[in-house]
Motif scaffolding. Structure first.
Motif, PDB file in Angstrom:
ATOM      1  N   GLU A  45     -68.424  -4.156  -7.014  1.00 53.57           N
ATOM      2  CA  GLU A  45     -69.517  -4.765  -7.758  1.00 53.57           C
ATOM      3  C   GLU A  45     -70.865  -4.204  -7.288  1.00 53.57           C
ATOM      4  OE1 GLU A  45     -69.099  -8.999  -7.525  1.00 53.57           O
ATOM      5  OE2 GLU A  45     -67.076  -8.981  -8.389  1.00 53.57           O
ATOM      6  N   GLU A  46     -71.709  -3.905  -8.239  1.00 56.14           N
ATOM      7  CA  GLU A  46     -72.967  -3.219  -7.964  1.00 56.14           C
ATOM      8  C   GLU A  46     -73.876  -4.024  -7.040  1.00 56.14           C
ATOM      9  OE1 GLU A  46     -75.885  -0.348  -7.865  1.00 56.14           O
ATOM     10  OE2 GLU A  46     -73.776  -0.217  -8.484  1.00 56.14           O
ATOM     11  N   TRP A  47     -73.853  -5.349  -7.145  1.00 62.99           N
ATOM     12  CA  TRP A  47     -74.749  -6.160  -6.308  1.00 62.99           C
ATOM     13  C   TRP A  47     -74.428  -6.017  -4.830  1.00 62.99           C
ATOM     14  CZ3 TRP A  47     -73.333 -10.326  -3.156  1.00 62.99           C
ATOM     15  CH2 TRP A  47     -72.022 -10.811  -3.304  1.00 62.99           C
ATOM     16  N   VAL A  48     -73.214  -5.502  -4.528  1.00 65.68           N
ATOM     17  CA  VAL A  48     -72.845  -5.220  -3.139  1.00 65.68           C
ATOM     18  C   VAL A  48     -72.974  -3.725  -2.851  1.00 65.68           C
ATOM     19  CG1 VAL A  48     -71.037  -5.326  -1.390  1.00 65.68           C
ATOM     20  CG2 VAL A  48     -71.291  -7.193  -3.034  1.00 65.68           C
ATOM     21  N   VAL A  49     -72.211  -2.903  -3.554  1.00 67.13           N
ATOM     22  CA  VAL A  49     -72.176  -1.474  -3.220  1.00 67.13           C
ATOM     23  C   VAL A  49     -73.525  -0.813  -3.457  1.00 67.13           C
ATOM     24  CG1 VAL A  49     -69.698  -1.285  -3.607  1.00 67.13           C
ATOM     25  CG2 VAL A  49     -71.257  -0.877  -5.512  1.00 67.13           C
ATOM     26  N   GLY A  50     -74.300  -1.346  -4.387  1.00 70.62           N
ATOM     27  CA  GLY A  50     -75.606  -0.766  -4.648  1.00 70.62           C
ATOM     28  C   GLY A  50     -76.605  -1.001  -3.534  1.00 70.62           C
ATOM     29  N   ARG A  51     -76.311  -1.937  -2.655  1.00 67.79           N
ATOM     30  CA  ARG A  51     -77.222  -2.239  -1.538  1.00 67.79           C
ATOM     31  C   ARG A  51     -76.748  -1.647  -0.209  1.00 67.79           C
ATOM     32  NH1 ARG A  51     -78.794  -8.536  -1.734  1.00 67.79           N
ATOM     33  NH2 ARG A  51     -80.052  -7.818   0.040  1.00 67.79           N
ATOM     34  N   MET A  52     -75.604  -0.992  -0.219  1.00 67.41           N
ATOM     35  CA  MET A  52     -75.044  -0.470   1.034  1.00 67.41           C
ATOM     36  C   MET A  52     -75.725   0.838   1.423  1.00 67.41           C
ATOM     37  SD  MET A  52     -70.998  -1.348   0.413  1.00 67.41           S
ATOM     38  CE  MET A  52     -70.468  -0.414   1.866  1.00 67.41           C
ATOM     39  N   VAL A  53     -76.354   0.836   2.582  1.00 67.57           N
ATOM     40  CA  VAL A  53     -76.979   2.065   3.071  1.00 67.57           C
ATOM     41  C   VAL A  53     -75.988   2.917   3.838  1.00 67.57           C
ATOM     42  CG1 VAL A  53     -79.251   0.986   3.173  1.00 67.57           C
ATOM     43  CG2 VAL A  53     -77.808   0.984   5.219  1.00 67.57           C
ATOM     44  N   THR A  54     -74.871   2.305   4.230  1.00 67.07           N
ATOM     45  CA  THR A  54     -73.834   3.028   4.955  1.00 67.07           C
ATOM     46  C   THR A  54     -72.534   2.245   4.816  1.00 67.07           C
ATOM     47  OG1 THR A  54     -73.290   4.115   7.061  1.00 67.07           O
ATOM     48  CG2 THR A  54     -74.220   1.888   7.191  1.00 67.07           C
ATOM     49  N   GLY A  55     -71.514   2.639   5.563  1.00 69.31           N
ATOM     50  CA  GLY A  55     -70.231   1.964   5.562  1.00 69.31           C
ATOM     51  C   GLY A  55     -69.348   2.591   6.621  1.00 69.31           C
ATOM     52  N   TYR A  56     -68.107   2.094   6.728  1.00 69.85           N
ATOM     53  CA  TYR A  56     -67.228   2.706   7.724  1.00 69.85           C
ATOM     54  C   TYR A  56     -66.949   4.146   7.295  1.00 69.85           C
ATOM     55  CZ  TYR A  56     -63.835   3.171  11.416  1.00 69.85           C
ATOM     56  OH  TYR A  56     -63.192   3.592  12.552  1.00 69.85           O
ATOM     57  N   PRO A  57     -67.140   5.130   8.188  1.00 67.23           N
ATOM     58  CA  PRO A  57     -67.228   6.536   7.776  1.00 67.23           C
ATOM     59  C   PRO A  57     -66.046   7.103   6.995  1.00 67.23           C
ATOM     60  CG  PRO A  57     -68.130   6.284   9.960  1.00 67.23           C
ATOM     61  CD  PRO A  57     -67.539   4.951   9.595  1.00 67.23           C
ATOM     62  N   ARG A  58     -64.835   6.662   7.230  1.00 65.91           N
ATOM     63  CA  ARG A  58     -63.719   7.250   6.467  1.00 65.91           C
ATOM     64  C   ARG A  58     -63.563   6.612   5.088  1.00 65.91           C
ATOM     65  NH1 ARG A  58     -59.194   6.351   7.649  1.00 65.91           N
ATOM     66  NH2 ARG A  58     -59.432   4.731   9.228  1.00 65.91           N
ATOM     67  N   PHE A  59     -64.262   5.526   4.833  1.00 63.14           N
ATOM     68  CA  PHE A  59     -64.194   4.859   3.536  1.00 63.14           C
ATOM     69  C   PHE A  59     -65.471   5.038   2.724  1.00 63.14           C
ATOM     70  CE2 PHE A  59     -61.138   2.884   6.287  1.00 63.14           C
ATOM     71  CZ  PHE A  59     -60.048   2.634   5.470  1.00 63.14           C
ATOM     72  N   PHE A  60     -66.572   5.151   3.417  1.00 65.56           N
ATOM     73  CA  PHE A  60     -67.880   5.341   2.790  1.00 65.56           C
ATOM     74  C   PHE A  60     -68.403   6.694   3.248  1.00 65.56           C
ATOM     75  CE2 PHE A  60     -72.452   5.185   2.628  1.00 65.56           C
ATOM     76  CZ  PHE A  60     -72.757   4.421   1.511  1.00 65.56           C
ATOM     77  N   ILE A  61     -68.589   7.607   2.304  1.00 69.27           N
ATOM     78  CA  ILE A  61     -69.080   8.932   2.676  1.00 69.27           C
ATOM     79  C   ILE A  61     -70.565   8.824   2.997  1.00 69.27           C
ATOM     80  CG2 ILE A  61     -69.370  11.322   1.943  1.00 69.27           C
ATOM     81  CD1 ILE A  61     -66.967  10.931   0.104  1.00 69.27           C
ATOM     82  N   HIS A  62     -70.904   9.123   4.236  1.00 71.10           N
ATOM     83  CA  HIS A  62     -72.265   8.951   4.735  1.00 71.10           C
ATOM     84  C   HIS A  62     -73.265   9.689   3.843  1.00 71.10           C
ATOM     85  CE1 HIS A  62     -75.680   9.193   7.547  1.00 71.10           C
ATOM     86  NE2 HIS A  62     -75.116   8.201   8.193  1.00 71.10           N
ATOM     87  N   LYS A  63     -74.438   9.109   3.692  1.00 67.56           N
ATOM     88  CA  LYS A  63     -75.417   9.678   2.774  1.00 67.56           C
ATOM     89  C   LYS A  63     -75.895  11.061   3.212  1.00 67.56           C
ATOM     90  CE  LYS A  63     -76.783   5.417   0.527  1.00 67.56           C
ATOM     91  NZ  LYS A  63     -77.876   4.547   0.034  1.00 67.56           N
ATOM     92  N   SER A  64     -75.867  11.350   4.509  1.00 58.93           N
ATOM     93  CA  SER A  64     -76.196  12.707   4.960  1.00 58.93           C
ATOM     94  C   SER A  64     -75.154  13.710   4.465  1.00 58.93           C
ATOM     95  CB  SER A  64     -76.265  12.754   6.488  1.00 58.93           C
ATOM     96  OG  SER A  64     -77.341  12.001   6.981  1.00 58.93           O
ATOM     97  N   ILE A  65     -73.902  13.290   4.450  1.00 58.39           N
ATOM     98  CA  ILE A  65     -72.832  14.150   3.946  1.00 58.39           C
ATOM     99  C   ILE A  65     -72.945  14.289   2.430  1.00 58.39           C
ATOM    100  CG2 ILE A  65     -70.324  14.447   3.786  1.00 58.39           C
ATOM    101  CD1 ILE A  65     -70.076  12.814   6.372  1.00 58.39           C
ATOM    102  N   GLN A  66     -73.251  13.185   1.745  1.00 61.29           N
ATOM    103  CA  GLN A  66     -73.424  13.243   0.301  1.00 61.29           C
ATOM    104  C   GLN A  66     -74.545  14.208  -0.090  1.00 61.29           C
ATOM    105  OE1 GLN A  66     -73.599   9.463  -1.837  1.00 61.29           O
ATOM    106  NE2 GLN A  66     -72.618   8.419  -0.116  1.00 61.29           N
ATOM    107  N   ALA A  67     -75.659  14.156   0.621  1.00 62.56           N
ATOM    108  CA  ALA A  67     -76.794  15.022   0.297  1.00 62.56           C
ATOM    109  C   ALA A  67     -76.439  16.490   0.504  1.00 62.56           C
ATOM    110  CB  ALA A  67     -78.003  14.636   1.160  1.00 62.56           C
TER     111      ALA A  67
END
Length: 606
Positions: free
Chosen positions: A35-57
């Motif tokens: 749901e966007e109200w959660v995932v849209g506010r996440m600046v990070t997450g556990y690294p193997r599940f959430f691809i870090h924004k430095s890696i995304q960039a």
């Protein structure tokens, strides 16, 4: 560390944090539902599940320069790992999906100046480019194996890429340097004013001896690299730091004062808490995360012993079972880690079935069940299979499982680090194992040290007070258990000291060892669990082993798509897992008592 807003990093304001705040039960459900109200506010997450924004960039810039129409790029540290990813997708996906994948490699540009020591740490990247159809399969490989790049590696290599020092292999520099390039000063915390910033016009490029164009801004880039490389990737320090980490894992490093630029003699490893006098530093292998250690130990055993099914003994951390099922010929799963499970296994062995290895956790996650390692070792010796024990939760400061195992793995991300700002993993090859020679022969040609130097140095620093932290955490966990055990709201409490398998834990507990910092609780009613979780004044999010107490509705996060399956093994969907930290005991006890009062109020309103 309570009061962290939804989606903020845990710890707060930490660029490379390994957890994220999900402060309410509803937020955890929202995360799992996307749901966007959660995932849209996440600046990070556990690294193997959430691809870090430095890696995304970094991935986005690679895609922009690759000349393809692919929509995603997954970044790996070496050619060989990227090739394994492609092989995995071929084994799992329809042929047309696997055929659509593209691999590109980024290497240091030999035509551009850079500190010689830079090449020592292989700041290279292999990217697997995929479309929407192949994305889920590549993401599985990233998640299960833990072999993707770390956020610190991404940050550093991205700065090289933007500066043109890292380029597409087989291409020319003009294919990778961004239009109108600015001198790369790296992330903002490394930036400083320079003469280049004040220059309104750029002098024309001058040809070098090979006829190629050399921008005069390269000198500024070179200075930046020297400064940042010297500060964060000190060549003289990285190897001693690795040595210190290994010796702590062995229980042979007694204080941080023993860390020096000259590693101590191997013979000193004879004095270690593992009780293995012939254990050497080079029997301990470091990995970028705990799952990478498990995955590569599985690879090592397949390479050393051949293709056979494995055994997953006990309710597993989610990706361990996936590794055994998807990489190789499959696995037999015993979800209870009980004596009756061992009876059934013994019957299989007596009938002639043979296995590669038995993988187990000690204790298990989240029920803290401890398998009977004494009996498992006896069966392994008699019927020729390896034993791999994950000691992450027990920790080698409390228990010693190496005498029962051929390989011991651990996630250093957890309590060994404590600060929740760096990933790491380890595997120990027991020198007394019958498979030791074959495993070492495999490692000689197949092991790749991909642990990024910056991560190494953070891990070394964080782990210096590991043993003293364990003592405090053990005491706090028992104090919290005392509170929960006396509450009429609590249906089940899971902790190694009080579980039915406690005798198995005692067989491995060190004389001064405690029972660890992880516990789980199940309430009689879901409403009580939800009220307790929402009220408990701790950090709340994924991961464990942090220096601060971290609470999680673990089964919701780890097994949301398979809740009924998990319940078959006694893992109830409303279970709450608590990773206990270093707070003052009186304070953390009060926090849990107050949360129980809120849950009690739900009962009175029934």
């Amino acid at each position: 560390m309570p009061g962290i807003n939804l989606g903020e990093s845990i710890p707060p304001h930490t660029a490379h944090a390994v957890s994220v705040s999900l402060p309410t039960w509803k937020a955890n459900i929202g995360y799992e539902e996307g749901e966007e109200w959660v995932v849209g506010r996440m600046v990070t997450g556990y690294p193997r599940f959430f691809i870090h924004k430095s890696i995304q960039a970094f991935a986005a810039d690679i895609l922009a320069k690759s000349g393809t129409q692919k929509t995603k790029a997954f970044l790996f540290p070496t050619h060989r790992i990227a090739a394994r990813c492609i092989s995995f997708v071929r084994s799992q996906a329809p042929p047309e999906i696997a055929a659509s994948l593209i691999t590109v490699h980024l290497v240091l540009d030999p035509m551009r100046p850079a500190p010689e020591a830079l090449a020592t740490y292989c700041p290279e990247i292999s990217a697997v480019l995929c479309d929407q159809e192949s994305f889920p399969f590549v993401k599985q490989y990233w998640q299960h194996t833990g072999d993707g790049i770390s956020s610190r590696r991404a940050e550093f290599c991205h700065s090289l890429f933007r500066d043109g020092l890292l380029r597409l292999e087989g291409g020319n520099s003009s294919n990778t340097v961004l239009a109108n390039p600015k001198p790369c000063r790296g992330p903002k915390r490394y930036q400083r004013p320079s003469s280049v910033d004040a220059t309104k016009s750029t002098p024309p490029a001058q040809p070098n001896q090979n006829g190629a164009s050399v921008d005069t801004q390269e000198s500024e880039s070179f200075r930046f690299l020297e400064e940042r490389f010297g500060r964060n990737l000190d060549v003289s320090f990285v190897q001693p730091a690795k040595s210190a980490i290994k010796r702590r894992i062995a229980g042979a490093l007694r204080s941080s004062s023993e860390l020096s630029h000259t590693p101590p003699p191997e013979g000193e490893m004879e004095s270690n808490s593992r009780g293995i006098v012939n254990l050497r530093e080079d029997d301990i292998y470091l990995y970028p995360c705990g799952m990478s250690a498990i995955f590569n130990s599985h690879r090592a055993l397949l390479g050393a012993r051949g293709s056979m099914k494995s055994i997953n003994f006990g309710f597993p951390y989610v990706d361990t079972l996936k590794i055994l099922q998807k990489f190789g010929p499959g696995a037999v799963f015993y979800g209870h880690a009980s004596e009756s499970d061992l009876d059934d296994l013994e019957k299989r062995l007596e009938s002639g079935e043979r296995f590669l290895a038995l993988f187990c956790e000690f204790p298990g996650n989240p029920l803290l069940t401890c398998p009977n390692l004494v009996r498992i070792r006896q069966l392994a010796d008699k019927y020729d299979f390896a034993v791999v024990v994950d000691e992450t939760i027990g920790t080698f400061a409390n228990i010693n499982v190496l005498p029962f195992a051929d390989v011991v793995v651990s996630s250093l991300t957890k309590i060994f680090s404590g600060d929740a700002n760096v990933m790491g993993g380890s595997a120990i090859f027991n020198p007394n194992s019958r498979y030791y020679a074959a495993l070492k022969a495999w490692a000689k040609t197949e092991y790749e040290d991909t642990y990024w130097p910056e991560d190494v140095m953070f891990m070394e620093r964080n782990s210096r007070d590991f043993v003293s932290r364990i003592e405090r955490i053990n005491a706090n966990a028992e104090a919290i258990c005392d509170v929960l055990r006396t509450s009429p709201l609590v249906k089940r409490l899971f902790y190694p000291r009080f579980n039915e398998s406690s005798a198995n834990y005692e067989a491995c507990r060190l004389p001064n060892g405690g029972y660890g910092g992880l516990l789980s609780v199940v309430f009689h009613r879901k409403e009580q669990a939800v009220a307790f979780y929402d009220a408990v004044d701790t950090a709340k999010g994924p991961s464990l082993g942090t220096n601060f107490t971290l609470t999680s509705p673990y089964v919701i996060l780890a097994h949301y798509q398979e809740l009924d399956w998990a319940e078959q093994y006694g893992v109830e969907r409303d279970l709450i897992r608590v990773s206990v930290g270093l707070e003052e005991t009186e304070h953390i006890v009060k926090v849990f008592k107050e949360a129980l009062k809120v849950a009690e109020a739900v009962e009175t309103q029934k």
